[in-house]
Design a protein around this motif. Structure first.
Motif, PDB file in Angstrom:
ATOM      1  N   ASN A 160      13.545  72.091 -45.164  1.00  0.00           N
ATOM      2  CA  ASN A 160      14.262  71.063 -44.527  1.00  0.00           C
ATOM      3  C   ASN A 160      13.514  70.329 -43.510  1.00  0.00           C
ATOM      4  O   ASN A 160      13.451  69.067 -43.523  1.00  0.00           O
ATOM      5  CB  ASN A 160      15.535  71.690 -44.155  1.00  0.00           C
ATOM      6  N   ARG A 161      12.707  71.021 -42.946  1.00  0.00           N
ATOM      7  CA  ARG A 161      12.016  70.507 -41.635  1.00  0.00           C
ATOM      8  C   ARG A 161      10.876  69.490 -42.214  1.00  0.00           C
ATOM      9  O   ARG A 161      10.668  68.451 -41.910  1.00  0.00           O
ATOM     10  CB  ARG A 161      11.385  71.612 -40.948  1.00  0.00           C
ATOM     11  N   ASN A 182      12.451  66.141 -43.813  1.00  0.00           N
ATOM     12  CA  ASN A 182      12.984  65.331 -42.894  1.00  0.00           C
ATOM     13  C   ASN A 182      11.853  64.836 -41.882  1.00  0.00           C
ATOM     14  O   ASN A 182      11.925  64.162 -40.784  1.00  0.00           O
ATOM     15  CB  ASN A 182      14.028  65.874 -42.035  1.00  0.00           C
ATOM     16  N   SER A 183      10.567  65.406 -42.173  1.00  0.00           N
ATOM     17  CA  SER A 183       9.551  65.168 -41.487  1.00  0.00           C
ATOM     18  C   SER A 183       9.052  63.569 -41.658  1.00  0.00           C
ATOM     19  O   SER A 183       9.458  62.802 -42.575  1.00  0.00           O
ATOM     20  CB  SER A 183       8.157  66.007 -41.696  1.00  0.00           C
ATOM     21  N   ARG A 234       9.054  61.117 -45.288  1.00  0.00           N
ATOM     22  CA  ARG A 234       9.931  60.045 -45.009  1.00  0.00           C
ATOM     23  C   ARG A 234       9.191  58.856 -45.504  1.00  0.00           C
ATOM     24  O   ARG A 234       9.660  57.893 -46.245  1.00  0.00           O
ATOM     25  CB  ARG A 234      10.495  59.865 -43.707  1.00  0.00           C
ATOM     26  N   GLN A 258      18.240  58.778 -45.394  1.00  0.00           N
ATOM     27  CA  GLN A 258      18.714  59.016 -43.985  1.00  0.00           C
ATOM     28  C   GLN A 258      18.956  60.379 -43.486  1.00  0.00           C
ATOM     29  O   GLN A 258      18.709  60.924 -42.396  1.00  0.00           O
ATOM     30  CB  GLN A 258      20.186  58.386 -44.071  1.00  0.00           C
ATOM     31  N   GLN A 259      19.314  61.126 -44.672  1.00  0.00           N
ATOM     32  CA  GLN A 259      19.316  62.767 -44.390  1.00  0.00           C
ATOM     33  C   GLN A 259      19.176  63.429 -45.780  1.00  0.00           C
ATOM     34  O   GLN A 259      19.521  63.160 -46.700  1.00  0.00           O
ATOM     35  CB  GLN A 259      20.645  63.250 -43.915  1.00  0.00           C
ATOM     36  N   GLU A 313      19.311  67.327 -47.375  1.00  0.00           N
ATOM     37  CA  GLU A 313      19.494  68.878 -46.882  1.00  0.00           C
ATOM     38  C   GLU A 313      19.398  69.649 -48.232  1.00  0.00           C
ATOM     39  O   GLU A 313      19.599  69.540 -49.367  1.00  0.00           O
ATOM     40  CB  GLU A 313      21.180  68.970 -47.094  1.00  0.00           C
ATOM     41  N   ALA A 368      21.174  64.507 -50.961  1.00  0.00           N
ATOM     42  CA  ALA A 368      20.528  63.334 -49.953  1.00  0.00           C
ATOM     43  C   ALA A 368      21.213  62.171 -49.940  1.00  0.00           C
ATOM     44  O   ALA A 368      21.832  61.684 -50.660  1.00  0.00           O
ATOM     45  CB  ALA A 368      19.091  63.101 -50.510  1.00  0.00           C
TER      46      ALA A 368
END
Length: 246
Positions: free
Chosen positions: A106-107, A110-111, A115, A135-136, A138, A151
């Protein structure tokens, strides 16, 4: 570092630990254990090298919960030892185990690096090409060998929000260099844009590809992959040309 190691071994252990750490953005724990005896060391022969680490963060914000690597019958340049270096005179093979947690992946998703990769892509939505802004994301690891992803994506041109969800089984390619997703099952929204879903599937495969975790002088090739609830374990072989040292 092994307390029973001789003075020479301790110096090499420390040099290798500093060298490896210099290639990482964060290190919780890193231990190098070089096993040999003084006579063999003078001749450039090392019985074994063991590397173990926890909480290792690579560039691109990729984190390994655990790393274990073992190599045997290592041949080094004895002259390099005088300078605290470990210079291999020929490449060697090693076995490696990498553990990634759900939080680690997850890290990565969302890095800023991932992105920006997704933002650089154009996808087709209802016949129109558009840029996307995640935006997000998971990511989850299930105990049935499946991964899943949910997502929330914003379409840049219209500011419209789309949701993409799928589950799949990760499989190692025959050459061990890539991880592909098979048996993909789509959640709601799959019909909106197959291209958008494919972009996320491809990015998932890229993150799970062990080449992302290569260190200088070392390359990893996946042999086996196991998914458990919250944890992904990769068994690999490593081709080692050099062991980084201070």
């Amino acid at each position: 570092m092994s307390e029973s190691a001789g003075i020479g071994e301790q110096a090499l252990n420390k040099a290798a630990e500093i060298g490896l750490s210099s290639q990482l953005d964060e290190v919780e724990n890193l231990d190098v254990n070089i096993k040999t005896d003084p006579l063999k060391m003078v001749q450039g022969q090392v019985d074994a090298v063991e590397i173990s680490g926890e909480g290792l963060v690579m560039q691109k914000d990729l984190r390994m919960e655990e790393l274990e690597m073992q190599m045997g019958n290592v041949v080094i340049n004895p002259l390099s030892l005088a300078f605290g270096k470990i210079e291999l005179t020929k490449p060697t093979q090693a076995s490696a185990k990498v553990v990634l947690t759900e939080n680690d992946i997850n890290r990565a998703f969302n890095s800023e690096y991932v992105r920006s990769q997704l933002q650089s892509q154009k996808v087709d939505i209802n016949g129109q090409s558009t840029s996307i802004d995640p935006q997000q994301v998971e990511f989850c690891l299930r105990d049935n060998q499946k991964i899943c992803l949910n997502a929330t994506i914003q379409l840049k041109e219209t500011s419209e929000i789309q949701k993409v969800a799928f589950s799949a089984i990760p499989k190692v390619s025959p050459n061990g260099q890539t991880v592909s997703l098979e048996n993909v099952e789509y959640g709601e929204g799959e019909e909106i844009s197959p291209e958008l879903t494919k972009a996320l599937i491809d990015q998932t495969s890229n993150i799970l590809n062990l080449s992302n975790f290569d260190l200088e002088g070392m390359s990893l090739r996946v042999q086996q992959l196991e998914v458990e609830a919250g944890k992904l374990t990769l068994q690999a072989e490593a081709y080692v040309e050099q062991i980084p040292s201070a």
